[in-house]
Design a protein around this motif. Structure first.
Motif, PDB file in Angstrom:
ATOM      1  N   LYS A 184       0.841  -1.205   0.000  1.00 49.90           N
ATOM      2  CA  LYS A 184       0.000   0.000   0.000  1.00 49.90           C
ATOM      3  C   LYS A 184       0.872   1.250   0.000  1.00 49.90           C
ATOM      4  O   LYS A 184       0.742   2.119  -0.858  1.00 49.90           O
ATOM      5  CB  LYS A 184      -0.913  -0.035   1.233  1.00 49.90           C
ATOM      6  N   ASN A 185       1.771   1.359   0.979  1.00 50.04           N
ATOM      7  CA  ASN A 185       2.673   2.518   1.009  1.00 50.04           C
ATOM      8  C   ASN A 185       3.876   2.336   0.094  1.00 50.04           C
ATOM      9  O   ASN A 185       4.521   3.288  -0.299  1.00 50.04           O
ATOM     10  CB  ASN A 185       3.158   2.792   2.432  1.00 50.04           C
ATOM     11  N   PHE A 186       4.197   1.103  -0.192  1.00 53.38           N
ATOM     12  CA  PHE A 186       5.267   0.814  -1.159  1.00 53.38           C
ATOM     13  C   PHE A 186       5.008  -0.573  -1.742  1.00 53.38           C
ATOM     14  O   PHE A 186       4.372  -1.406  -1.101  1.00 53.38           O
ATOM     15  CB  PHE A 186       6.651   0.881  -0.501  1.00 53.38           C
ATOM     16  N   GLY A 187       5.482  -0.762  -2.965  1.00 56.95           N
ATOM     17  CA  GLY A 187       5.214  -2.029  -3.633  1.00 56.95           C
ATOM     18  C   GLY A 187       6.478  -2.855  -3.832  1.00 56.95           C
ATOM     19  O   GLY A 187       7.521  -2.566  -3.228  1.00 56.95           O
ATOM     20  N   ASP A 188       6.383  -3.870  -4.684  1.00 58.53           N
ATOM     21  CA  ASP A 188       7.544  -4.702  -5.002  1.00 58.53           C
ATOM     22  C   ASP A 188       8.650  -3.790  -5.543  1.00 58.53           C
ATOM     23  O   ASP A 188       8.398  -2.963  -6.424  1.00 58.53           O
ATOM     24  CB  ASP A 188       7.173  -5.736  -6.077  1.00 58.53           C
ATOM     25  N   PHE A 189       9.843  -3.924  -5.024  1.00 56.31           N
ATOM     26  CA  PHE A 189      10.902  -2.981  -5.413  1.00 56.31           C
ATOM     27  C   PHE A 189      12.094  -3.703  -6.039  1.00 56.31           C
ATOM     28  O   PHE A 189      12.325  -4.894  -5.790  1.00 56.31           O
ATOM     29  CB  PHE A 189      11.327  -2.120  -4.215  1.00 56.31           C
TER      30      PHE A 189
END
Ligand code: GLU
Length: 288
Positions: A184-189
């Motif tokens: 939600k706040n960050f995805g797959d990176f």
């Protein structure tokens, strides 16, 4: 009776981790100054690490300038690319074997997947707003379930699969309790880029752990990256350091100081006759 086990007192180890992609400016100096003060207050060591992995952006002239500017400003480190130390090398470009080993672990344990999406593809597929203070769009998951059927010679990056819905919490020594929700706040990176360069998230975790850094001091723009990195520490079985995120310095228009604010580069300030002493005093007045 056995003697009580000896208490292991681990010495504070902090670090300065500049990227030589431009001249250092006052914003960097301020964060680094806080890092140095915290190391000194804890009778600890301060390490200098040259984050020179991005060969498309970094220039050798900036490495020399960086060392000179840091020394001029009054930074002192006890390990670094210029003086060596027990965790050498301190240039990231010379530490590829460490990053490859970590990548291999992530791959063997199935925490990462190959991704052929370009930045453009992601922007086109992303409707979700960008997370605050972090310009990385949330990855829409296009390559997540595709498997490994890549054509030979296809360019791809390796992306870390985040545990969707899990809250990553940590205590920040400056800003207090922090919480970010994976997915939600960050995805797959990306942990390894398509041009075969380890991504910042992976290199930073591998090095901070290998160099036994006990506290990471950096700008508040990296709070979400800290949440990402905590996931990497966890799956790589590494000890998570403490974190101290500094508020960012803004210019008169309220814009974050960046390397393009050349007028506030340490070089320019020095040319204009500013002394490090005056700049230190300003930091203590305004910021600390
Ligand atoms: N080289 C990174 C930067 O300059 C380091 C960030 C960090 O301190 O983790 O942004």
């Amino acid at each position: 009776m056995n003697p009580p086990p000896a208490t292991v007192v681990s010495k504070y180890r902090g670090r300065l981790a500049p990227s030589p992609t431009g001249h250092l400016h006052l914003g960097h100096a301020r964060t680094f100054w806080i890092a140095q003060q915290r190391a000194q207050a804890n009778s600890g060591d301060l390490i200098l690490r040259n984050e020179d992995l991005d060969s498309t952006r970094f220039k050798m002239e900036f490495v020399d300038a960086m060392l000179e500017d840091l020394r001029w400003f009054g930074f002192e480190w006890s390990e670094g690319p210029d003086i060596g130390g027990k965790f050498a090398p301190y240039n990231q470009s010379e530490r590829m074997s460490f990053y490859r080993a970590a990548l291999e672990k992530l791959r063997a344990r199935n925490f990462i997947y190959p991704c052929t999406c370009s930045r453009k593809d992601i922007q086109a597929a992303t409707r979700a707003p960008h997370a605050n203070d972090d310009d990385e769009p949330i990855y829409p998951g296009t390559c997540r379930e595709k498997g490994f059927n890549l054509q030979p010679a296809t360019k791809f990056s390796w992306r870390f699969r985040v545990p969707d819905g899990e809250t990553i919490s940590f205590h920040d020594e400056n800003l207090g309790a922090q919480k970010f929700i994976a997915g939600k706040n960050f995805g797959d990176f990306v942990v390894w880029r398509g041009d075969n360069v380890p991504a910042y998230q992976l290199a930073c975790v591998v090095d901070d752990a290998a160099m036994q850094i006990t506290e990471v001091v950096r700008g508040a723009d990296l709070l979400i990256s800290t949440a990402r990195q905590i996931l990497l520490y966890r799956v790589l079985g590494l000890t998570v350091p403490k974190f101290f995120h500094c508020d960012l310095m803004l210019d008169d228009e309220g814009e974050r100081l960046a390397k393009r604010h050349d007028a506030l580069s340490l070089r320019k300030l020095r040319e204009r006759g500013e002394t490090p002493e005056t700049l230190h005093q300003n930091f203590s007045k305004k910021c600390l």
